[in-house]
Scaffold this motif. Structure first.
Motif, PDB file in Angstrom:
ATOM      1  N   THR A   1       0.831  -1.127   0.062  1.00 17.79           N
ATOM      2  CA  THR A   1      -0.091   0.155   0.146  1.00 17.79           C
ATOM      3  C   THR A   1       1.015   1.376   0.108  1.00 17.79           C
ATOM      4  O   THR A   1       0.586   2.167  -0.800  1.00 17.79           O
ATOM      5  CB  THR A   1      -0.924   0.075   1.181  1.00 17.79           C
ATOM      6  N   GLY A   2       2.097   1.179   0.552  1.00 18.05           N
ATOM      7  CA  GLY A   2       2.681   2.403   0.898  1.00 18.05           C
ATOM      8  C   GLY A   2       3.352   2.746  -0.449  1.00 18.05           C
ATOM      9  O   GLY A   2       3.435   3.815  -0.967  1.00 18.05           O
ATOM     10  N   PHE A   3       4.160   1.653  -1.271  1.00 22.43           N
ATOM     11  CA  PHE A   3       4.680   2.218  -2.389  1.00 22.43           C
ATOM     12  C   PHE A   3       3.694   2.601  -3.351  1.00 22.43           C
ATOM     13  O   PHE A   3       3.883   3.072  -4.432  1.00 22.43           O
ATOM     14  CB  PHE A   3       5.367   0.649  -2.670  1.00 22.43           C
ATOM     15  N   ARG A   4       2.525   1.775  -3.453  1.00 25.38           N
ATOM     16  CA  ARG A   4       1.418   2.211  -4.560  1.00 25.38           C
ATOM     17  C   ARG A   4       1.000   3.634  -4.352  1.00 25.38           C
ATOM     18  O   ARG A   4       0.807   4.324  -5.364  1.00 25.38           O
ATOM     19  CB  ARG A   4       0.324   1.224  -4.402  1.00 25.38           C
ATOM     20  N   ARG A   5       0.897   4.123  -2.969  1.00 23.73           N
ATOM     21  CA  ARG A   5       0.551   5.279  -2.783  1.00 23.73           C
ATOM     22  C   ARG A   5       1.678   6.367  -3.159  1.00 23.73           C
ATOM     23  O   ARG A   5       1.413   7.354  -3.891  1.00 23.73           O
ATOM     24  CB  ARG A   5       0.411   5.609  -1.332  1.00 23.73           C
ATOM     25  N   LEU A   6       3.034   6.011  -3.135  1.00 28.02           N
ATOM     26  CA  LEU A   6       4.127   6.845  -3.435  1.00 28.02           C
ATOM     27  C   LEU A   6       4.020   6.823  -4.754  1.00 28.02           C
ATOM     28  O   LEU A   6       4.368   8.177  -5.338  1.00 28.02           O
ATOM     29  CB  LEU A   6       5.471   6.252  -2.855  1.00 28.02           C
ATOM     30  N   CYS A   7       3.843   5.904  -5.688  1.00 30.59           N
ATOM     31  CA  CYS A   7       3.796   5.933  -7.104  1.00 30.59           C
ATOM     32  C   CYS A   7       2.545   6.617  -7.445  1.00 30.59           C
ATOM     33  O   CYS A   7       2.741   7.592  -8.526  1.00 30.59           O
ATOM     34  CB  CYS A   7       3.794   4.505  -7.826  1.00 30.59           C
ATOM     35  N   ARG A   8       1.515   6.744  -6.921  1.00 31.99           N
ATOM     36  CA  ARG A   8       0.388   7.257  -7.354  1.00 31.99           C
ATOM     37  C   ARG A   8       0.466   8.740  -7.141  1.00 31.99           C
ATOM     38  O   ARG A   8      -0.150   9.725  -7.902  1.00 31.99           O
ATOM     39  CB  ARG A   8      -0.885   6.884  -6.545  1.00 31.99           C
ATOM     40  N   GLU A   9       1.359   9.113  -6.087  1.00 35.73           N
ATOM     41  CA  GLU A   9       1.501  10.536  -5.968  1.00 35.73           C
ATOM     42  C   GLU A   9       2.521  11.444  -7.218  1.00 35.73           C
ATOM     43  O   GLU A   9       2.575  12.452  -7.269  1.00 35.73           O
ATOM     44  CB  GLU A   9       2.376  10.703  -4.788  1.00 35.73           C
TER      45      GLU A   9
ATOM     46  N   ARG B   1      12.932   4.575  -8.181  1.00 42.46           N
ATOM     47  CA  ARG B   1      12.607   5.593  -9.215  1.00 42.46           C
ATOM     48  C   ARG B   1      11.088   5.685  -9.332  1.00 42.46           C
ATOM     49  O   ARG B   1      10.796   5.502 -10.321  1.00 42.46           O
ATOM     50  CB  ARG B   1      13.161   5.379 -10.502  1.00 42.46           C
ATOM     51  N   PRO B   2      10.514   5.799  -8.477  1.00 41.65           N
ATOM     52  CA  PRO B   2       8.863   6.078  -8.581  1.00 41.65           C
ATOM     53  C   PRO B   2       8.579   7.131  -9.343  1.00 41.65           C
ATOM     54  O   PRO B   2       7.370   7.383  -9.630  1.00 41.65           O
ATOM     55  CB  PRO B   2       8.335   6.297  -6.707  1.00 41.65           C
ATOM     56  N   TRP B   3       9.515   8.273  -9.418  1.00 35.98           N
ATOM     57  CA  TRP B   3       9.090   9.338 -10.344  1.00 35.98           C
ATOM     58  C   TRP B   3       8.984   9.116 -11.848  1.00 35.98           C
ATOM     59  O   TRP B   3       8.697   9.823 -12.619  1.00 35.98           O
ATOM     60  CB  TRP B   3      10.512  10.552  -9.997  1.00 35.98           C
ATOM     61  N   LEU B   4       9.442   7.629 -12.054  1.00 36.08           N
ATOM     62  CA  LEU B   4       9.362   7.390 -13.515  1.00 36.08           C
ATOM     63  C   LEU B   4       7.844   7.608 -13.973  1.00 36.08           C
ATOM     64  O   LEU B   4       7.545   7.793 -15.192  1.00 36.08           O
ATOM     65  CB  LEU B   4       9.704   5.869 -13.635  1.00 36.08           C
ATOM     66  N   PHE B   5       7.002   7.515 -13.042  1.00 39.26           N
ATOM     67  CA  PHE B   5       5.378   7.433 -13.320  1.00 39.26           C
ATOM     68  C   PHE B   5       4.915   8.944 -13.626  1.00 39.26           C
ATOM     69  O   PHE B   5       4.117   9.032 -14.409  1.00 39.26           O
ATOM     70  CB  PHE B   5       4.850   7.078 -12.037  1.00 39.26           C
ATOM     71  N   GLY B   6       5.742   9.956 -13.004  1.00 41.60           N
ATOM     72  CA  GLY B   6       5.475  11.276 -13.524  1.00 41.60           C
ATOM     73  C   GLY B   6       6.134  11.485 -14.814  1.00 41.60           C
ATOM     74  O   GLY B   6       5.524  12.349 -15.722  1.00 41.60           O
ATOM     75  N   ASP B   7       7.276  10.875 -15.128  1.00 38.65           N
ATOM     76  CA  ASP B   7       7.905  11.040 -16.533  1.00 38.65           C
ATOM     77  C   ASP B   7       6.852  10.376 -17.586  1.00 38.65           C
ATOM     78  O   ASP B   7       6.694  10.909 -18.598  1.00 38.65           O
ATOM     79  CB  ASP B   7       9.358  10.311 -16.554  1.00 38.65           C
ATOM     80  N   LEU B   8       6.382   9.477 -17.045  1.00 37.26           N
ATOM     81  CA  LEU B   8       5.373   8.491 -18.256  1.00 37.26           C
ATOM     82  C   LEU B   8       4.014   9.398 -18.509  1.00 37.26           C
ATOM     83  O   LEU B   8       3.625   9.580 -19.405  1.00 37.26           O
ATOM     84  CB  LEU B   8       5.240   7.377 -17.364  1.00 37.26           C
ATOM     85  N   GLU B   9       3.613  10.085 -17.331  1.00 31.48           N
ATOM     86  CA  GLU B   9       2.588  10.743 -17.569  1.00 31.48           C
ATOM     87  C   GLU B   9       2.862  12.039 -18.452  1.00 31.48           C
ATOM     88  O   GLU B   9       1.940  12.338 -19.432  1.00 31.48           O
ATOM     89  CB  GLU B   9       2.002  11.328 -16.144  1.00 31.48           C
ATOM     90  N   ALA B  10       3.966  12.560 -18.310  1.00 27.92           N
ATOM     91  CA  ALA B  10       4.374  13.714 -19.221  1.00 27.92           C
ATOM     92  C   ALA B  10       4.570  13.441 -20.599  1.00 27.92           C
ATOM     93  O   ALA B  10       4.101  14.101 -21.534  1.00 27.92           O
ATOM     94  CB  ALA B  10       5.500  14.337 -18.705  1.00 27.92           C
ATOM     95  N   ALA B  11       5.200  11.969 -20.723  1.00 22.52           N
ATOM     96  CA  ALA B  11       5.614  11.536 -22.153  1.00 22.52           C
ATOM     97  C   ALA B  11       4.353  11.296 -22.903  1.00 22.52           C
ATOM     98  O   ALA B  11       4.294  11.733 -23.967  1.00 22.52           O
ATOM     99  CB  ALA B  11       6.510  10.485 -21.899  1.00 22.52           C
ATOM    100  N   PHE B  12       3.272  10.585 -22.246  1.00 22.24           N
ATOM    101  CA  PHE B  12       2.132  10.046 -23.043  1.00 22.24           C
ATOM    102  C   PHE B  12       1.361  11.505 -23.268  1.00 22.24           C
ATOM    103  O   PHE B  12       0.484  11.294 -24.184  1.00 22.24           O
ATOM    104  CB  PHE B  12       1.570   8.962 -22.098  1.00 22.24           C
TER     105      PHE B  12
END
Length: 378
Positions: free
Chosen positions: A32-40, A243-254
């Motif tokens: 749960t903690g890691f998922r929340r971090l990535c969702r942020e 590298r949870p910030w990868l999800f921010g990179d992916l959001e920007a890229a798409f």
């Protein structure tokens, strides 16, 4: 003028994400903690650790703790493992009746010997009728909850099962099929064969989403996979470790936006601190900080941090101690160029451990004795 959208949103049943990205369920990681971090960091579908159908049906305390979700986690995605159609059906019905999740993913991709030797994970699609019975049992008991499956190319190069299994899953009514483009024998070694993802996309009806998995370590990798295969979305596993910030990179890229600048060491340590804080929030002081230890090397990969400090961080026992150790690092050190690329387990290929006589008859519906794992988490 807004930036051009690079890809259409990903839809799984009634749920849609503007960013066509799924966090792969990883044992001991996607709690749960890691998922929340990535969702942020960015939008997507975030899947919990693998849950065994037997553990759920028998209400194993560890399993019940693992399926706890954040109140604002939506949709709530749960991955189930099972080898027995009856048990899978009971587990999915329990998910529906008790409102435990909004989306169920079925694990047919795990190559770990303790799973495949029981006929589970990546071994199971070879038993095509048993595989189909499991998927149908899940879909039939899910009601409005969308069911998806994740699989590999096959047991090995000689026994490729993904196209037949995916067609059977689509006929059974799944909403999406995810393909880790390696065989079970490859485990996490070598290079993923993205051309298999393209063949899968061509083989299935357009309304069944195809998700690609394997060797996505950057936003550029994700865009390249979509361009090369035509897949509807990507599944990210090892690439987000440390590298949870990868999800921010992916959001920007798409979305067609410029990617954020890579974080310096100060921003990385702030993310480490947040990660530890969330683990403690969900797991308690003792378990949370100890769970954080395994993430340290991934976060600090490539940074000039001395061996003694790395060792101390890998043995950290409290949030205060973590703060003290991180305070000794230079926050202005830029993100190292060699920190990109593969991370997490890679290993080497090897023979897949299977139940005795497993390969004799692919149409055999027999559930192997002792096949169902009691404890969740892989």
């Amino acid at each position: 003028m807004s930036a051009p959208v690079i890809h259409k949103p990903l839809r799984i049943g009634p749920y849609e994400s503007a960013t066509p990205v799924v966090l792969a369920p990883m044992a001991g990681i996607t709690n749960t903690g890691f998922r929340r971090l990535c969702r942020e960091q960015g939008a997507g579908f975030y899947v919990c650790e693998m849950i065994t159908s037997r553990g759920l049906v028998e209400e194993n305390p560890t399993t019940l703790k693992m399926i706890e979700m954040d109140p604002d986690e939506h949709p709530r995605s749960m991955q189930l493992y099972g080898v027995d159609p009856t048990t899978i059906g009971l587990a999915v019905r329990m998910v529906r009746e008790r409102d435990l999740a909004d989306h169920v993913d079925l694990n047919f991709g795990c190559p770990v010997p303790k799973v495949t030797r029981r006929g589970g994970g990546a071994a199971l699609p070879y038993k095509r009728r048993l595989f189909e019975a499991i998927v149908r049992a899940a879909v039939d008991n899910a009601g409005p909850i969308p069911v998806t499956v994740k699989m590999r190319i096959g047991i090995d190069d000689e026994r490729q099962t993904y196209l037949d299994a995916a067609r059977r899953a689509a006929d059974a009514g799944v909403a999406a099929v995810a393909l880790h483009a390696r065989t079970a024998a490859q485990r996490y070694s070598g290079t993923a064969d993205w051309s298999a993802i393209a063949r899968l996309r061509d083989a299935l009806p357009a309304e069944v989403a195809v998700l690609g998995n394997g060797d996505i370590f950057s936003a550029a990798d994700a865009l390249a996979m979509v361009a090369a295969t035509g897949c509807d979305g990507v599944v990210v596993g090892r690439g987000c470790l440390g590298r949870p910030w990868l999800f921010g990179d992916l959001e920007a890229a798409f979305a067609g936006r410029d990617l954020p600048a890579p974080p310096n060491l100060g921003q990385v340590t702030a993310m480490m601190r947040r990660h530890a804080e969330l683990l403690i929030q969900y797991m308690g002081d003792y378990k949370g900080i100890r769970d954080m230890r395994k993430h340290v090397a991934w976060y600090l990969k490539g940074f000039p941090v001395g061996g003694e400090l790395r060792r101390e961080l890998g043995m950290v026992e409290s949030l205060d101690q973590l703060d003290e150790l991180l305070a000794g690092l230079d926050p202005d050190i830029p993100f190292p160029a060699d920190a990109d690329g593969p991370r997490g387990r890679q290993g080497s290929p090897g023979k897949v451990v299977l139940p005795e006589h497993w390969l004799d008859d692919p149409d055999d519906l027999t559930v192997p004795a002792g096949a169902e794992l009691e404890h969740s988490g892989g």
